[in-house]
Motif scaffolding. Structure first.
Motif, PDB file in Angstrom:
ATOM      1  N   LEU A 171       0.850  -1.188   0.000  1.00 18.18           N
ATOM      2  CA  LEU A 171       0.000   0.000   0.000  1.00 18.18           C
ATOM      3  C   LEU A 171       0.889   1.242   0.000  1.00 18.18           C
ATOM      4  O   LEU A 171       2.003   1.233   0.517  1.00 18.18           O
ATOM      5  CB  LEU A 171      -0.897   0.019   1.237  1.00 18.18           C
ATOM      6  CG  LEU A 171      -2.010  -1.044   1.265  1.00 18.18           C
ATOM      7  CD1 LEU A 171      -2.661  -1.052   2.649  1.00 18.18           C
ATOM      8  CD2 LEU A 171      -3.045  -0.765   0.207  1.00 18.18           C
ATOM      9  N   VAL A 172       0.404   2.299  -0.629  1.00 24.46           N
ATOM     10  CA  VAL A 172       1.145   3.556  -0.656  1.00 24.46           C
ATOM     11  C   VAL A 172       1.047   4.178   0.730  1.00 24.46           C
ATOM     12  O   VAL A 172      -0.031   4.599   1.166  1.00 24.46           O
ATOM     13  CB  VAL A 172       0.564   4.503  -1.730  1.00 24.46           C
ATOM     14  CG1 VAL A 172       1.325   5.822  -1.722  1.00 24.46           C
ATOM     15  CG2 VAL A 172       0.637   3.845  -3.086  1.00 24.46           C
ATOM     16  N   LYS A 173       2.169   4.209   1.447  1.00 25.47           N
ATOM     17  CA  LYS A 173       2.156   4.545   2.864  1.00 25.47           C
ATOM     18  C   LYS A 173       1.616   5.931   3.154  1.00 25.47           C
ATOM     19  O   LYS A 173       0.868   6.131   4.109  1.00 25.47           O
ATOM     20  CB  LYS A 173       3.576   4.414   3.436  1.00 25.47           C
ATOM     21  CG  LYS A 173       4.074   2.977   3.454  1.00 25.47           C
ATOM     22  CD  LYS A 173       5.481   2.871   4.013  1.00 25.47           C
ATOM     23  CE  LYS A 173       5.957   1.426   3.985  1.00 25.47           C
ATOM     24  NZ  LYS A 173       7.349   1.310   4.458  1.00 25.47           N
ATOM     25  N   GLU A 174       1.976   6.915   2.305  1.00 21.19           N
ATOM     26  CA  GLU A 174       1.551   8.271   2.595  1.00 21.19           C
ATOM     27  C   GLU A 174       0.037   8.458   2.480  1.00 21.19           C
ATOM     28  O   GLU A 174      -0.517   9.437   2.965  1.00 21.19           O
ATOM     29  CB  GLU A 174       2.268   9.280   1.706  1.00 21.19           C
ATOM     30  CG  GLU A 174       2.058   9.074   0.207  1.00 21.19           C
ATOM     31  CD  GLU A 174       3.161   8.256  -0.420  1.00 21.19           C
ATOM     32  OE1 GLU A 174       3.425   8.442  -1.621  1.00 21.19           O
ATOM     33  OE2 GLU A 174       3.752   7.430   0.298  1.00 21.19           O
ATOM     34  N   LEU A 175      -0.635   7.488   1.841  1.00 20.74           N
ATOM     35  CA  LEU A 175      -2.076   7.593   1.688  1.00 20.74           C
ATOM     36  C   LEU A 175      -2.830   6.675   2.635  1.00 20.74           C
ATOM     37  O   LEU A 175      -4.050   6.661   2.661  1.00 20.74           O
ATOM     38  CB  LEU A 175      -2.484   7.261   0.250  1.00 20.74           C
ATOM     39  CG  LEU A 175      -1.972   8.221  -0.822  1.00 20.74           C
ATOM     40  CD1 LEU A 175      -2.521   7.810  -2.188  1.00 20.74           C
ATOM     41  CD2 LEU A 175      -2.404   9.637  -0.527  1.00 20.74           C
ATOM     42  N   VAL A 176      -2.115   5.866   3.409  1.00 19.80           N
ATOM     43  CA  VAL A 176      -2.760   4.962   4.355  1.00 19.80           C
ATOM     44  C   VAL A 176      -2.857   5.637   5.708  1.00 19.80           C
ATOM     45  O   VAL A 176      -1.855   5.953   6.335  1.00 19.80           O
ATOM     46  CB  VAL A 176      -1.963   3.637   4.488  1.00 19.80           C
ATOM     47  CG1 VAL A 176      -2.635   2.723   5.492  1.00 19.80           C
ATOM     48  CG2 VAL A 176      -1.845   2.963   3.135  1.00 19.80           C
ATOM     49  N   ALA A 177      -4.085   5.901   6.172  1.00 19.22           N
ATOM     50  CA  ALA A 177      -4.279   6.593   7.440  1.00 19.22           C
ATOM     51  C   ALA A 177      -4.106   5.604   8.594  1.00 19.22           C
ATOM     52  O   ALA A 177      -4.498   4.468   8.504  1.00 19.22           O
ATOM     53  CB  ALA A 177      -5.671   7.206   7.490  1.00 19.22           C
TER      54      ALA A 177
END
Length: 246
Positions: free
Chosen positions: A240-246
């Protein structure tokens, strides 16, 4: 390296075209449905306009149906154009669920033609991954078509392919494609992702090798196993794209 990537892109494009060619009759049927509806509605509106006075409310409803059918036909054409286009763009962030549903939409007519139940069970949250969406659709196309082929030997009531997406530890998105076929011979499990290896009579042996290449280039993994209750299950995971995973 550039030359190698160019050859791989060419083979991937040919494989994608071969997959769409295999389901071309179903795609044509899917496209003919909205086009036929447009023609029928236009003819009905033409008749209504000759009446005195014309039924404007009914004509308005017919025009709305024409717009809806036109939009559906446009979507089918757009999806096919995107899949057939040589797409060598850099990866982008997309919702894995959206890409999965587009692939399901393309394959649903083929599932109906084969009397097969195609089901998608998606994780309720968005799954942002960095991929080339056309390449990812190619992976799904290859895996689901393989599952459909495997399930074909069963009676219609037992022909099933199920796609599922889940989040693992909030860092990985995992996709599984399970079929109700007879499974993969145990001695072949370690070879099925090798180029030119196939268990099909008319297979090229490229589909699964290409799927592995695409997934691994995105930092993911792909595997295959037999299910305890029969059939095979293919799984692939993507970070998963970390900066977009809350």
């Amino acid at each position: 390296e550039l030359e190698s990537r160019g050859r791989l892109a060419q083979v991937m494009h040919m494989n994608r075209g071969a997959g769409l060619s295999a389901i071309s009759s179903s795609i044509a049927h899917e496209l003919n449905q909205p086009l036929g509806a447009i023609l029928s509605n236009a003819q009905a509106a033409e008749i209504l306009l000759r009446q005195n006075p014309p039924d404007l409310d009914l004509i308005g409803t017919i025009l709305a149906d024409i717009c809806k059918s036109d939009q559906r036909a446009g979507e089918v054409i757009t999806h096919l154009r995107d899949l057939l286009r040589k797409n060598d763009h850099e990866p982008e962030v997309v919702n894995l669920n959206d890409v999965t549903m587009l692939a399901v939409e393309i394959l649903t007519p083929e599932a109906k033609a084969r009397d097969l139940i195609l089901t998608a069970i998606l994780d309720p949250q968005p799954l942002p991954v960095r991929v080339n969406p056309v390449h990812l659709q190619q992976v799904l196309l290859n895996l689901v078509l393989n599952g459909m082929d495997a399930a074909a030997s069963h009676s219609p009531a037992d022909r099933r392919v199920t796609i599922r997406t889940v989040v693992v530890n909030n860092v990985t998105a995992k996709v599984s494609i399970a079929d109700s076929g007879s499974g993969i011979p145990a001695d072949k499990l370690q070879q099925i992702f090798e180029p030119f290896f196939t268990t099909k009579e008319k297979g090229t042996g490229l589909g699964l090798a290409i799927a592995r290449t695409i997934i691994e280039r995105c930092g993911g993994e792909i595997s295959a196993n037999n299910r305890p209750n029969g059939g095979a299950i293919f799984r692939f995971s993507l970070p998963l794209v970390k900066e977009l995973v809350a």
